[in-house]
Design an enzyme around this catalytic site. Structure first.
Site, PDB file in Angstrom:
ATOM      1  CB  CYS A 104      -1.031  -0.025   1.130  1.00  0.00           C
ATOM      2  SG  CYS A 104      -0.468  -0.498   2.776  1.00  0.00           S
ATOM      3  CB  SER A 105       1.052   4.398   0.382  1.00  0.00           C
ATOM      4  OG  SER A 105       0.705   4.074  -0.945  1.00  0.00           O
TER       5      SER A 105
END
Lengths: 196, 220
Positions: A104-105
């Protein structure tokens, strides 16, 4: 979202959701504005830059920071979501750390704020775990062949902050002046800090 | 799940974006999207792993349409799952905001899973001893293709590395995302050599990734 339909314009979707949720009292303009203001004004890479500058000028702080990043960062008042357990990685002439979240981030919000576009982009996330030297080169960072690269994929609740090397020729600068040199990119490990 | 989000090592995305000093939100709607996503788990009675999993379930073309788009669609999907909102409602409201006179569908029946992680964050103390220690050789599970949420990316599955550090035990995202309880697990920083991940012609480097105990088995 169960059937294939014309894609909605993202901005319009947000407006539609916001108005539906506000109508039912599930969100309100004040809370939304507070979220935005927090990450536009109070929480961002200027926090991490203070941590780095302090570590560069205070050897005991540096030791505490490397031993227990969360606690040492907390000493400066930086805590909150996505900062439950922060590990600090020290770059040296021999080893260069670079951080990513491939799934994801994930990003250490209390010290760096919200991640920039390039960090969230699939090009960075897919490639830096496979060809980091080439990726760093594309970003404009050419590391010597003798420098070993260590990539960190943030896949759990642990968040990583890179402690960049202090640039040569900055001996006369104050902690505040040093903080002004430290960039977000250097604290993710895709750049180094340059002397003014 | 083996979704579009699991991009580690995939090819074809092109050059990395330039390093720009862009602000957190380029447009006002992005800030609003952020706030909606940040509040969505509470509104939906879910948790952060469930939000991550919702983003993973955004259809690939929409996922690749930009970060705030997938973030918003993930938030919406999670609220749909909890019966807070329907896609028909969102589309109808979007049409009305665009000046069309369409009927608004009724509210759905809420059925929130009530699996909020409300404790002090996600870290937990465990009574059980960790199965591995620093220096142990471990192999990431090879033939696993969970349909739900996992933090074991494809590119390390079946690969052998070394435990480089112990991390605090934490809520197991795989369980929390499917509302099966916190099921906390030990967590390890595992270091891999690039050749183990990408073959002998890979750029020489080392990589660490944080893996929960159920993902790991002993190796030699």
């Amino acid at each position: 979202m169960t059937t294939a339909q014309e894609p909605l314009d993202p901005a319009l979707r947000v407006e539609a959701l916001a108005s539906l949720l506000a109508e039912r009292g599930l969100i309100d303009e004040g809370t939304v504005s507070k979220f935005i203001a927090t990450y536009e004004q109070s929480v961002g890479p200027m926090n991490g830059a203070k941590v780095v500058a302090k570590a560069w000028t205070d050897p005991e702080y540096r030791e505490r920071l490397l031993a227990d990043g969360t606690a040492a960062i907390g000493e400066l008042g930086f805590k909150g979501p996505q900062g439950e357990h922060i590990v600090v990685l020290e770059n040296t002439p021999q080893v260069h750390h670079v951080v990513v979240c491939t799934l994801c981030s994930c990003y250490p919000w209390p010290v760096l704020g919200l991640p920039p576009s390039w960090y969230k982009d699939p090009a960075y996330r897919s490639r830096v775990v496979r060809e980091p030297r080439q990726v760093l080169r594309e970003f404009g960072l050419e590391l010597g062949e003798s420098v070993e690269i260590l990539v960190h994929d943030s896949s759990s609740e642990v968040r990583y902050l890179v402690l960049p090397e202090r640039p040569a020729g900055t001996g006369g600068l104050t902690e505040e002046e040093l903080a002004g040199l430290v960039t977000r990119d250097a604290m993710v490990g895709v750049a180094v800090v340059s002397a003014p | 799940m083996d979704g579009i989000h699991d991009v580690g090592g995939m090819q074809g995305f092109g050059r990395v974006q330039p390093l720009t000093a862009d602000p957190p939100f380029q447009h006002r709607w992005e800030g609003k999207a952020f706030a909606i996503g940040a509040l969505a788990a509470r509104i939906a009675g879910t948790n952060l792993p469930a939000f991550r999993h919702a983003i993973e379930r955004v259809p690939p073309p929409e996922y690749l349409r930009g970060y705030w788009n997938r973030w918003t669609m993930g938030a919406q999907l999670m609220m749909e799952d909890s019966g807070i909102i329907t896609d028909e409602q969102v589309r109808a409201r979007a049409a009305r905001l665009s000046g069309q006179d369409v009927a608004e569908p009724p509210d759905p029946e809420p059925h929130k899973p009530q699996m909020e992680i409300t404790g002090p964050g996600n870290l937990r103390e465990l009574d059980t001893a960790p199965a591995f220690a620093v220096g142990d050789r471990v192999r990431a599970a090879a033939d696993v293709h969970p349909t739900g949420h996992t933090r074991l990316p494809r590119y390390v599955r079946g690969r052998t590395g070394t435990v480089a550090a112990m991390q605090p035990a934490a809520v197991f995202p795989d369980s929390a995302a499917s509302f099966d309880g916190e099921n906390p697990q030990h967590c390890y920083t595992v270091e891999f050599d690039s050749a183990e991940l990408w073959g002998p012609d890979a750029e020489p480097f080392r990589l660490t990734i944080d893996l929960y105990e159920p993902y790991l088995e002993p190796a030699r």
